[in-house]
Design an enzyme around this catalytic site. Structure first.
Site, mmCIF file in Angstrom:
data_model
loop_
_atom_site.group_PDB
_atom_site.id
_atom_site.type_symbol
_atom_site.label_atom_id
_atom_site.label_comp_id
_atom_site.label_asym_id
_atom_site.label_seq_id
_atom_site.Cartn_x
_atom_site.Cartn_y
_atom_site.Cartn_z
ATOM 1 N N TYR A 225 16.404 -1.841 13.139
ATOM 2 C CA TYR A 225 16.411 -2.750 12.010
ATOM 3 C C TYR A 225 17.269 -3.459 11.265
ATOM 4 O O TYR A 225 17.378 -4.292 11.130
ATOM 5 C CB TYR A 225 16.284 -0.792 11.160
ATOM 6 C CG TYR A 225 15.644 -1.026 9.900
ATOM 7 C CD1 TYR A 225 14.727 -0.920 9.444
ATOM 8 C CD2 TYR A 225 17.309 -1.339 8.941
ATOM 9 C CE1 TYR A 225 14.686 -1.375 7.761
ATOM 10 C CE2 TYR A 225 16.761 -0.941 7.301
ATOM 11 C CZ TYR A 225 15.383 -0.900 7.011
ATOM 12 O OH TYR A 225 15.334 -1.224 5.685
ATOM 13 N N SER B 37 0.401 -1.169 -0.015
ATOM 14 C CA SER B 37 -0.488 -0.051 -0.099
ATOM 15 C C SER B 37 0.724 1.202 0.058
ATOM 16 O O SER B 37 0.229 2.205 0.534
ATOM 17 C CB SER B 37 -0.687 0.114 1.374
ATOM 18 O OG SER B 37 0.027 -0.185 2.445
ATOM 19 N N SER C 35 18.231 -5.288 3.004
ATOM 20 C CA SER C 35 18.598 -4.321 2.375
ATOM 21 C C SER C 35 20.114 -3.879 2.850
ATOM 22 O O SER C 35 20.637 -4.856 2.376
ATOM 23 C CB SER C 35 18.492 -3.169 3.644
ATOM 24 O OG SER C 35 18.627 -1.507 4.673
#
Length: 294
Positions: A158, A19, A145
């Site tokens: 993260y 989204s 990442s």
């Protein structure tokens, strides 16, 4: 790989975190190329609007509201795909978020929640998708990442979650592709900083609004890398020159890289107070935007 991957216009593609940001860019591009889409995200209103927009442009797309942290909800994504199309050709584990804050300040609940989304969400998607992909061949694509290889101060949890994504993806590839010889291509995508609403959706412990350091790559560049891996078996794909450079530095001069990383701290901070420090860690804040605020 014993089974070649199909062209996109003959694929059923599942995308989580569809989204906003990279997930939305990937959905739009896959739809343009004729893929049938099963799109998942937490925010029902925004996800339905995204799917409606795609359908109006002639794309075969369906929305599944799901929190990837819950295995049962990920299983529902697969059930919808199978009920509608009878198969899954590519599964893209893209849903993710971040936390800005020192590791000794971030609460354990917040850290665990981040792992539930970034790591366990990817595990759930991988293990739910695998039986379907193995049946007729396909691609499993996990979003890592450059932080899968290099630590980022003030986004330590993260970094830890993305390191875990890499460890899981690499081990799964060995087991599935090399031990079993299964017709599944397992790819890890490692972008540098991407111009998405990720900082606005972050849980923020800092006393200022977070941002991503420049240079940032366009989300459509990451989407192109993802969709290339859906049709061409790839192992690891880095997106953006800084991702290649940072990973190389980490391998060659790790001590220097540690010291230089301190310079990343001010580059992750805006000269403005925090706007929404809770972010989207526990509830969707997606607004159908691919890019971060200009």
């Amino acid at each position: 790989m014993s089974s070649p991957l199909k062209p996109l216009n003959r694929q059923v593609v599942v995308i989580t975190g569809a989204s906003s940001g990279i997930g939305l860019a990937t959905a739009q591009e896959a739809g343009k190329q004729g893929a049938k889409l099963v799109l998942a995200a937490r925010g029902a209103d925004v996800l339905e609007a995204v799917v409606q927009g795609l359908v109006e442009n002639g794309v075969d797309a369906v929305a599944v509201v799901a929190d990837v942290a819950e295995r049962a909800q990920v299983e529902r994504i697969a059930r919808v795909a199978i009920a509608r199309h009878g198969r899954i050709d590519t599964w893209i584990n893209n849903a993710g978020g971040t936390i800005y804050g020192r590791l000794d300040q971030v609460s354990e609940d917040d850290s665990r929640r981040l792992f539930d989304i970034n790591f366990w969400g990817m595990v759930h998607g991988s293990l739910v998708a695998l039986p379907h992909l193995t049946r007729q061949g396909g691609a499993l694509i996990n979003l890592g990442s450059e932080a899968s290889e290099v630590a980022i101060p003030m986004q330590g949890m993260y970094s830890a979650s993305k390191h875990a994504v890499k460890g899981f993806t690499d081990a799964l590839r060995i087991e599935v592709e090399h031990m079993d010889g299964a017709p599944v291509s397992i790819t890890l995508i490692e972008p540098t900083a991407v111009d998405t609403p990720l900082p606005q959706h972050a849980r923020n412990y800092m006393d200022c609004e977070p941002r991503l350091p420049s240079p940032q790559v366009d989300p459509h560049e990451v989407a192109a890398a993802i969709l290339h891996a859906a049709v061409t078996p790839m192992r690891t794909v880095r997106v953006g020159m800084m991702a290649e450079l940072d990973v190389l530095m980490e391998k060659i001069v790790p001590g220097l890289t540690d010291r230089l990383s301190v310079l990343q701290v001010p580059r992750q901070q805006q000269d403005a107070p925090p706007r929404n420090p809770d972010g989207a860690l526990y509830a969707s804040r997606a607004n159908g935007r691919i890019y971060g605020p200009s």
